[in-house]
Design a protein around this motif. Structure first.
Motif, PDB file in Angstrom:
ATOM      1  N   UNK A 160      86.968  67.921  74.117  1.00 45.25           N
ATOM      2  CA  UNK A 160      87.475  66.629  74.039  1.00 45.25           C
ATOM      3  C   UNK A 160      87.246  66.182  73.249  1.00 45.25           C
ATOM      4  N   UNK A 161      86.059  65.503  73.657  1.00 50.21           N
ATOM      5  CA  UNK A 161      85.423  64.273  72.962  1.00 50.21           C
ATOM      6  C   UNK A 161      84.569  64.881  71.874  1.00 50.21           C
ATOM      7  N   UNK A 162      84.520  64.950  70.222  1.00 52.10           N
ATOM      8  CA  UNK A 162      84.226  64.691  69.449  1.00 52.10           C
ATOM      9  C   UNK A 162      82.877  64.018  69.192  1.00 52.10           C
ATOM     10  N   UNK A 163      81.537  64.570  68.898  1.00 50.25           N
ATOM     11  CA  UNK A 163      80.727  63.883  68.550  1.00 50.25           C
ATOM     12  C   UNK A 163      81.127  63.135  66.572  1.00 50.25           C
ATOM     13  N   UNK A 164      81.174  62.022  66.871  1.00 47.87           N
ATOM     14  CA  UNK A 164      81.565  60.608  65.888  1.00 47.87           C
ATOM     15  C   UNK A 164      80.313  60.601  64.839  1.00 47.87           C
ATOM     16  N   UNK A 165      81.185  60.508  63.725  1.00 43.61           N
ATOM     17  CA  UNK A 165      79.737  60.161  62.346  1.00 43.61           C
ATOM     18  C   UNK A 165      79.453  58.713  62.358  1.00 43.61           C
ATOM     19  N   UNK A 166      80.147  58.422  63.007  1.00 37.48           N
ATOM     20  CA  UNK A 166      80.052  56.368  63.264  1.00 37.48           C
ATOM     21  C   UNK A 166      79.647  55.921  61.890  1.00 37.48           C
ATOM     22  N   UNK A 167      80.522  56.425  61.284  1.00 38.12           N
ATOM     23  CA  UNK A 167      80.355  55.996  59.395  1.00 38.12           C
ATOM     24  C   UNK A 167      81.731  54.855  59.113  1.00 38.12           C
ATOM     25  N   UNK A 168      81.572  54.033  57.848  1.00 35.02           N
ATOM     26  CA  UNK A 168      82.611  54.034  57.118  1.00 35.02           C
ATOM     27  C   UNK A 168      83.996  54.843  57.010  1.00 35.02           C
ATOM     28  N   UNK A 169      85.463  54.168  57.216  1.00 33.65           N
ATOM     29  CA  UNK A 169      86.476  55.628  56.750  1.00 33.65           C
ATOM     30  C   UNK A 169      85.833  56.596  57.530  1.00 33.65           C
ATOM     31  N   UNK A 170      85.769  56.846  58.486  1.00 37.64           N
ATOM     32  CA  UNK A 170      85.983  58.100  59.862  1.00 37.64           C
ATOM     33  C   UNK A 170      87.047  58.175  60.127  1.00 37.64           C
TER      34      UNK A 170
END
Length: 327
Positions: A129-139
């Motif tokens: 249910x919870x993706x590992x986020x990239x945490x980059x601008x524009x995500x």
């Protein structure tokens, strides 16, 4: 209000296995699932094929017959759906559990549709249910997705696939075969070693022949409307782009587990505290079942090696009930 012997949170294969075992042993049970039957499998890619063979996906020794040795998503949906319906399992669908609180008499479970009391609770919610986020601008741009469904959507488009695991590699190959211009962006030095053994040579050959471009040891620094900014060993690359599939894995809902009082290891693995002999957590009467037991080690538990959790948990519940009867 009916009092349950056990409430099962999650209607995936392992939650269903727990429900089957509870019914067989005469326990008052209920499965609560926030989506359809086997919600995570439903959200898998349409053409997805399992790594495991069909007999390894069976629960309660109910035969799973598939056209090929390794079944596909639609066959698994049919199999688990028929188990639920033919066994008339008690399951509430499209109902989300919001709170589980411990009290002297057991547990109070609140969902968005009701309130329940139970002596025991099994958490079998998986990790999809919870993706590992990239945490980059524009995500957060509409062009970016952390879930992949159908390759047709990306036909004739410039598609960047971020990741090196099964989900990323399957998506890259399927979309390329439907006419996408595919670029793979891989953080490490190679395609993941856990990629299905019959798929890994395929993607390597496509990369080597130049059909699919790959950037190794690379990271996306920014996502823009018409391009990606990629940091590579050779320097910064500006890649023309229409869509991004950020398939970098998923994680359990740790906040939910901690809210229940389950202790998690302090390291990066975030392993939940439970007794491997009973599957009971540090909260008495609260059990874990299935892939959620592995914390961030999402490759550790599968249907095939965690289906036994149902029998272990129900056996422990029955043993406790017997002790209470004789005390």
């Amino acid at each position: 209000m009916e009092r349950l012997d056990v409430l099962i949170v999650g209607g995936g294969p392992i939650g269903i296995a727990c429900g089957l075992e509870a019914k067989k042993k005469g326990l008052r049970y209920l499965i609560v699932e926030k989506g359809p039957i086997v919600n995570s499998l439903f959200n898998y890619p349409i053409n997805m094929q399992f790594f495991s063979s069909s007999e390894r996906l069976e629960i309660d020794e109910i035969p799973f017959i598939s056209k090929e040795a390794k079944p596909k998503r639609n066959e698994a949906l049919e199999y688990y759906r028929r188990i639920v319906t033919s066994n008339q399992l008690r399951i509430h669908l499209f109902e989300k559990v919001e709170d589980v609180s411990k009290n002297e008499d057991g547990f109070t479970v609140r969902s968005d549709k009701g309130l329940y009391t139970a002596d025991n609770v099994i958490i079998a919610t998986g990790f999809y249910d919870l993706p590992n986020m990239l945490n980059v601008p524009g995500e957060n741009l509409p062009k970016v997705s952390h879930y992949y469904k159908d390759p047709h959507f990306y036909a004739s488009q410039k598609l960047a696939v971020i990741g090196a695991s099964n989900s990323a590699i399957d998506a890259a190959l399927e979309c390329w075969r439907k006419g996408s211009e595919v670029t793979l962006i891989i953080r490490g030095p190679e395609v993941g070693q856990r990629v299905k053994y019959w798929v890994r040579p395929d993607i390597i050959n496509r990369i080597n022949e130049g059909s699919i471009q790959a950037y190794y040891n690379s990271n996306v620094k920014e996502i823009r409307e018409t391009e990606l900014i990629i940091e590579t060993p050779e320097g910064i690359v500006h890649l023309e782009n229409d869509f991004v599939l950020a398939l970098t894995g998923y994680m359990p809902d740790f906040a939910f587990l901690e809210a229940l009082g389950i202790q998690l290891s302090k390291d990066e693995k975030r392993l939940p505290n439970y007794d491997q002999d009973t599957m009971e957590t540090n909260v008495p009467g609260l059990y874990l079942a299935g892939v959620i037991c592995g914390g961030m080690e999402t490759h550790k538990w599968f249907i095939e090696n965690s289906r036994i959790h149902a029998k272990i948990i129900v056996s422990d519940i029955l043993q406790k009930k017997a002790q209470e009867t004789h005390s």
